[in-house]
Scaffold this motif. Structure first.
Motif, PDB file in Angstrom:
ATOM      1  N   ASP A 323       0.811  -1.213   0.000  1.00 31.49           N
ATOM      2  CA  ASP A 323       0.000   0.000   0.000  1.00 31.49           C
ATOM      3  C   ASP A 323       0.847   1.267   0.000  1.00 31.49           C
ATOM      4  O   ASP A 323       0.319   2.371   0.151  1.00 31.49           O
ATOM      5  N   ALA A 324       2.168   1.114  -0.185  1.00 31.87           N
ATOM      6  CA  ALA A 324       3.058   2.274  -0.149  1.00 31.87           C
ATOM      7  C   ALA A 324       2.677   3.371  -1.135  1.00 31.87           C
ATOM      8  O   ALA A 324       2.769   4.568  -0.807  1.00 31.87           O
ATOM      9  N   PRO A 325       2.193   3.040  -2.355  1.00 36.19           N
ATOM     10  CA  PRO A 325       1.879   4.114  -3.312  1.00 36.19           C
ATOM     11  C   PRO A 325       0.765   5.050  -2.847  1.00 36.19           C
ATOM     12  O   PRO A 325       0.685   6.183  -3.324  1.00 36.19           O
ATOM     13  N   TYR A 326      -0.083   4.587  -1.940  1.00 37.58           N
ATOM     14  CA  TYR A 326      -1.197   5.448  -1.529  1.00 37.58           C
ATOM     15  C   TYR A 326      -1.347   5.542  -0.006  1.00 37.58           C
ATOM     16  O   TYR A 326      -2.310   6.139   0.490  1.00 37.58           O
ATOM     17  N   ARG A 327      -0.379   4.996   0.750  1.00 40.20           N
ATOM     18  CA  ARG A 327      -0.487   5.019   2.210  1.00 40.20           C
ATOM     19  C   ARG A 327      -0.586   6.446   2.744  1.00 40.20           C
ATOM     20  O   ARG A 327      -1.384   6.731   3.643  1.00 40.20           O
ATOM     21  N   ASP A 328       0.187   7.356   2.159  1.00 44.67           N
ATOM     22  CA  ASP A 328       0.154   8.743   2.643  1.00 44.67           C
ATOM     23  C   ASP A 328      -1.191   9.406   2.378  1.00 44.67           C
ATOM     24  O   ASP A 328      -1.618  10.295   3.113  1.00 44.67           O
ATOM     25  N   LEU A 329      -1.916   8.954   1.316  1.00 46.51           N
ATOM     26  CA  LEU A 329      -3.226   9.526   1.021  1.00 46.51           C
ATOM     27  C   LEU A 329      -4.256   9.083   2.053  1.00 46.51           C
ATOM     28  O   LEU A 329      -5.136   9.867   2.444  1.00 46.51           O
ATOM     29  N   VAL A 338     -10.663  14.983  10.511  1.00 42.08           N
ATOM     30  CA  VAL A 338     -10.844  15.459  11.884  1.00 42.08           C
ATOM     31  C   VAL A 338     -11.471  16.845  11.903  1.00 42.08           C
ATOM     32  O   VAL A 338     -12.253  17.192  12.796  1.00 42.08           O
ATOM     33  N   GLU A 339     -11.151  17.664  10.901  1.00 46.09           N
ATOM     34  CA  GLU A 339     -11.614  19.055  10.873  1.00 46.09           C
ATOM     35  C   GLU A 339     -12.821  19.259   9.972  1.00 46.09           C
ATOM     36  O   GLU A 339     -13.250  20.392   9.751  1.00 46.09           O
ATOM     37  N   GLY A 340     -13.394  18.210   9.453  1.00 44.94           N
ATOM     38  CA  GLY A 340     -14.567  18.324   8.587  1.00 44.94           C
ATOM     39  C   GLY A 340     -14.843  17.007   7.899  1.00 44.94           C
ATOM     40  O   GLY A 340     -13.926  16.203   7.663  1.00 44.94           O
ATOM     41  N   ASP A 341     -16.104  16.750   7.568  1.00 44.49           N
ATOM     42  CA  ASP A 341     -16.482  15.473   6.965  1.00 44.49           C
ATOM     43  C   ASP A 341     -15.862  15.300   5.583  1.00 44.49           C
ATOM     44  O   ASP A 341     -15.770  16.246   4.786  1.00 44.49           O
ATOM     45  N   LEU A 342     -15.473  14.060   5.305  1.00 45.51           N
ATOM     46  CA  LEU A 342     -15.029  13.648   3.980  1.00 45.51           C
ATOM     47  C   LEU A 342     -15.756  12.360   3.614  1.00 45.51           C
ATOM     48  O   LEU A 342     -16.095  11.559   4.496  1.00 45.51           O
ATOM     49  N   ALA A 343     -16.005  12.161   2.329  1.00 47.66           N
ATOM     50  CA  ALA A 343     -16.645  10.939   1.857  1.00 47.66           C
ATOM     51  C   ALA A 343     -15.583   9.959   1.367  1.00 47.66           C
ATOM     52  O   ALA A 343     -14.549  10.363   0.828  1.00 47.66           O
ATOM     53  N   THR A 344     -15.868   8.678   1.537  1.00 53.28           N
ATOM     54  CA  THR A 344     -14.890   7.654   1.165  1.00 53.28           C
ATOM     55  C   THR A 344     -14.554   7.708  -0.314  1.00 53.28           C
ATOM     56  O   THR A 344     -13.411   7.437  -0.712  1.00 53.28           O
ATOM     57  N   ASP A 345     -15.542   8.070  -1.157  1.00 51.51           N
ATOM     58  CA  ASP A 345     -15.239   8.105  -2.590  1.00 51.51           C
ATOM     59  C   ASP A 345     -14.247   9.215  -2.935  1.00 51.51           C
ATOM     60  O   ASP A 345     -13.585   9.161  -3.982  1.00 51.51           O
ATOM     61  N   GLN A 346     -14.088  10.212  -2.056  1.00 52.93           N
ATOM     62  CA  GLN A 346     -13.050  11.221  -2.282  1.00 52.93           C
ATOM     63  C   GLN A 346     -11.660  10.611  -2.151  1.00 52.93           C
ATOM     64  O   GLN A 346     -10.749  10.941  -2.906  1.00 52.93           O
ATOM     65  N   LEU A 347     -11.506   9.702  -1.191  1.00 54.66           N
ATOM     66  CA  LEU A 347     -10.232   8.991  -1.063  1.00 54.66           C
ATOM     67  C   LEU A 347      -9.983   8.116  -2.287  1.00 54.66           C
ATOM     68  O   LEU A 347      -8.860   8.055  -2.804  1.00 54.66           O
ATOM     69  N   LEU A 348     -11.026   7.433  -2.759  1.00 61.49           N
ATOM     70  CA  LEU A 348     -10.868   6.586  -3.945  1.00 61.49           C
ATOM     71  C   LEU A 348     -10.443   7.424  -5.150  1.00 61.49           C
ATOM     72  O   LEU A 348      -9.609   6.994  -5.952  1.00 61.49           O
ATOM     73  N   ASN A 349     -11.018   8.617  -5.270  1.00 60.13           N
ATOM     74  CA  ASN A 349     -10.609   9.510  -6.365  1.00 60.13           C
ATOM     75  C   ASN A 349      -9.134   9.863  -6.257  1.00 60.13           C
ATOM     76  O   ASN A 349      -8.394   9.871  -7.258  1.00 60.13           O
ATOM     77  N   THR A 360       1.929  14.479 -10.117  1.00 60.45           N
ATOM     78  CA  THR A 360       3.178  13.828  -9.707  1.00 60.45           C
ATOM     79  C   THR A 360       4.204  14.789  -9.110  1.00 60.45           C
ATOM     80  O   THR A 360       5.143  14.348  -8.444  1.00 60.45           O
ATOM     81  N   ASP A 361       4.029  16.057  -9.341  1.00 56.97           N
ATOM     82  CA  ASP A 361       5.002  17.032  -8.831  1.00 56.97           C
ATOM     83  C   ASP A 361       4.859  17.155  -7.311  1.00 56.97           C
ATOM     84  O   ASP A 361       3.781  17.445  -6.793  1.00 56.97           O
ATOM     85  N   ASP A 362       5.972  16.962  -6.588  1.00 54.56           N
ATOM     86  CA  ASP A 362       5.932  17.047  -5.118  1.00 54.56           C
ATOM     87  C   ASP A 362       5.458  18.418  -4.648  1.00 54.56           C
ATOM     88  O   ASP A 362       4.830  18.532  -3.589  1.00 54.56           O
ATOM     89  N   GLY A 363       5.727  19.441  -5.410  1.00 55.01           N
ATOM     90  CA  GLY A 363       5.316  20.783  -5.022  1.00 55.01           C
ATOM     91  C   GLY A 363       3.819  21.011  -5.111  1.00 55.01           C
ATOM     92  O   GLY A 363       3.307  21.997  -4.582  1.00 55.01           O
ATOM     93  N   ASP A 364       3.121  20.106  -5.807  1.00 54.28           N
ATOM     94  CA  ASP A 364       1.671  20.246  -5.983  1.00 54.28           C
ATOM     95  C   ASP A 364       0.878  19.451  -4.948  1.00 54.28           C
ATOM     96  O   ASP A 364      -0.351  19.392  -5.027  1.00 54.28           O
ATOM     97  N   ARG A 365       1.564  18.843  -3.958  1.00 51.39           N
ATOM     98  CA  ARG A 365       0.847  17.937  -3.041  1.00 51.39           C
ATOM     99  C   ARG A 365      -0.275  18.650  -2.283  1.00 51.39           C
ATOM    100  O   ARG A 365      -1.390  18.139  -2.196  1.00 51.39           O
ATOM    101  N   THR A 366       0.007  19.830  -1.744  1.00 51.39           N
ATOM    102  CA  THR A 366      -1.021  20.554  -0.987  1.00 51.39           C
ATOM    103  C   THR A 366      -2.191  20.927  -1.882  1.00 51.39           C
ATOM    104  O   THR A 366      -3.370  20.777  -1.507  1.00 51.39           O
ATOM    105  N   LYS A 367      -1.886  21.408  -3.086  1.00 54.14           N
ATOM    106  CA  LYS A 367      -2.959  21.751  -4.021  1.00 54.14           C
ATOM    107  C   LYS A 367      -3.768  20.506  -4.401  1.00 54.14           C
ATOM    108  O   LYS A 367      -4.999  20.564  -4.534  1.00 54.14           O
ATOM    109  N   PHE A 368      -3.067  19.391  -4.585  1.00 55.01           N
ATOM    110  CA  PHE A 368      -3.732  18.122  -4.920  1.00 55.01           C
ATOM    111  C   PHE A 368      -4.713  17.712  -3.825  1.00 55.01           C
ATOM    112  O   PHE A 368      -5.882  17.410  -4.084  1.00 55.01           O
ATOM    113  N   LEU A 369      -4.250  17.744  -2.581  1.00 55.75           N
ATOM    114  CA  LEU A 369      -5.124  17.343  -1.464  1.00 55.75           C
ATOM    115  C   LEU A 369      -6.308  18.300  -1.323  1.00 55.75           C
ATOM    116  O   LEU A 369      -7.431  17.873  -1.047  1.00 55.75           O
TER     117      LEU A 369
END
Length: 381
Positions: A323-329, A338-349, A360-369
């Motif tokens: 699960d290393a490719p997506y463990r951080d997600l 913790v700070e607001g509801d999220l739906a499971t399908d958002q994680l799947l996306n 794939t750009d490491d600098g885009d991680r915050t924007k991606f999340l």
């Protein structure tokens, strides 16, 4: 971080039907065997009617949604309790935790055909779920047919009073029988069973009915459902009024509009009580008489172990795969939830995008999340 209930796939209790041991046919047989005497119904199946089975587009959609569902032990206990007692299952929980998908999972596991879906709004009424009658369409067709008939006989046109369509027992103008109006009842093409009505058609194998977001309904709907759930039957007044002349009429179902199931004297009575799953986002309370007739299940947001199982199941990843490719997600999903509801399908996306090589750009991680894991509630939504 949430603690998971028991989600291990090897936990199987000997009394379970849903997610229990055996084939789908064996599970159906066990379900038919364990019938409470007070939930026995006497509907007579139409031997010429064949309900949808495990083929076709509707079944493929049901199977697609249900096969990847990961129920924990508490969910399986509740579902099987409802199955044994022939009672509706009232599933509550926050949006996106899988309430609706549970109905598809039951249909898939027991191979009960495609799920009948009744989405509830503030305007939904009991009749919407039972049947639809297109009175306006019938009146429109009647007028057109009589105009056509009058135009075809201009040389021998009757008086206006004679030319006007005469009302039948249903109170609307009678429509002459034709190729699209079968002789077993001129009203038939304008009637169609709704999702609840179709689920109550007498048959040996129960259907799965999803009554989605019932907490959005008018305040009277839960109470209106009580009698139908208790009796497993209802009446179509438009057919009852013409029963003396047309005791048996074929009409369409939720699965198909063409007349296909025979209704006798306007009454629909089930044989096998349907598997009813009602979902609620918790936006309102229900009256005690309604709750007393339901088995209640509250779905909690999944913890890390269950999320990992959901990702593997829904994205068809190999069991035991790294699960290393997506463990951080998964970890980011839990932290942001913790700070607001999220739906499971958002994680799947998010995982699907990661596995597809997007963002794939490491600098885009915050924007991606922030893009794919946008909170649904809370101060940061």
């Amino acid at each position: 971080m949430n603690e998971d209930p028991v989600v291990a796939s090897d936990v199987v209790k000997d009394w379970w039907i849903y997610r229990g041991a055996g084939s789908a046919a064996e599970k159906q047989a066990r379900l038919a065997e364990h019938l409470p005497p007070w939930r026995s119904f006497k509907g007579k199946p139409d031997l010429k009617y064949t309900p949808p089975g495990t083929s076709g587009d509707a079944w493929e959609e049901t199977h697609r949604r249900g096969a990847g569902y990961v129920p924990d032990e508490e969910e399986r206990d509740a579902v099987n309790t409802a199955l044994y007692l022939r009672r509706p299952l009232l599933v509550t929980g926050k949006p996106g935790v899988g309430k609706s998908t549970l109905a598809h999972s039951i249909a898939t596991d027991l191979e009960l055909g495609s799920v009948l879906h009744w989405p509830i709004t503030s305007r939904s009424s009991l009749r919407d779920g039972l049947y639809q009658y297109d009175a306006i369409g019938r009146l429109h067709d009647a007028n057109l047919r009589h105009l056509d008939a009058a135009a075809a006989h201009t040389e021998d046109r009757p008086s206006a009073a004679d030319a006007a369509p005469r009302p039948d027992a249903s109170g609307l103008p009678a429509v002459p029988a034709s190729a699209d109006r079968p002789a077993d009842g001129t009203i038939a093409p304008y009637l169609r069973l709704g999702p609840l009505g179709t689920a109550l058609v007498a048959q040996e194998r129960p259907r799965v009915l999803l009554v989605d977001e019932i907490d959005k309904s008018d305040i009277d709907l839960p109470g209106d459902l009580l009698t139908v759930f208790e009796e497993g039957a209802f009446e179509i007044p438009e057919l009852s009024r013409i029963a003396a002349r047309h005791p048996k009429v074929k009409i369409g179902t939720q699965d198909a509009p063409e007349p296909q199931v025979e209704i006798e004297r306007g009454r629909v009575q089930c044989l096998a009580f349907p598997v009813v799953v009602l979902t609620s986002n918790g936006e309102r309370d229900f009256p005690p008489p309604f709750l007393r007739r339901c088995i209640q299940l509250n779905l909690k947001p999944p913890g890390q172990e269950k999320l990992n199982q959901i990702v593997r199941q829904r994205l068809a990843l190999e069991e035991g795969a790294d699960d290393a490719p997506y463990r951080d997600l998964v970890e980011a999903f839990l932290e942001r939830r913790v700070e607001g509801d999220l739906a499971t399908d958002q994680l799947l996306n998010a995982v699907q995008l990661r596995l597809s090589g997007a963002w794939t750009d490491d600098g885009d991680r915050t924007k991606f999340l922030n893009t794919v894991l946008q909170r649904l509630t809370g101060p940061l939504a």
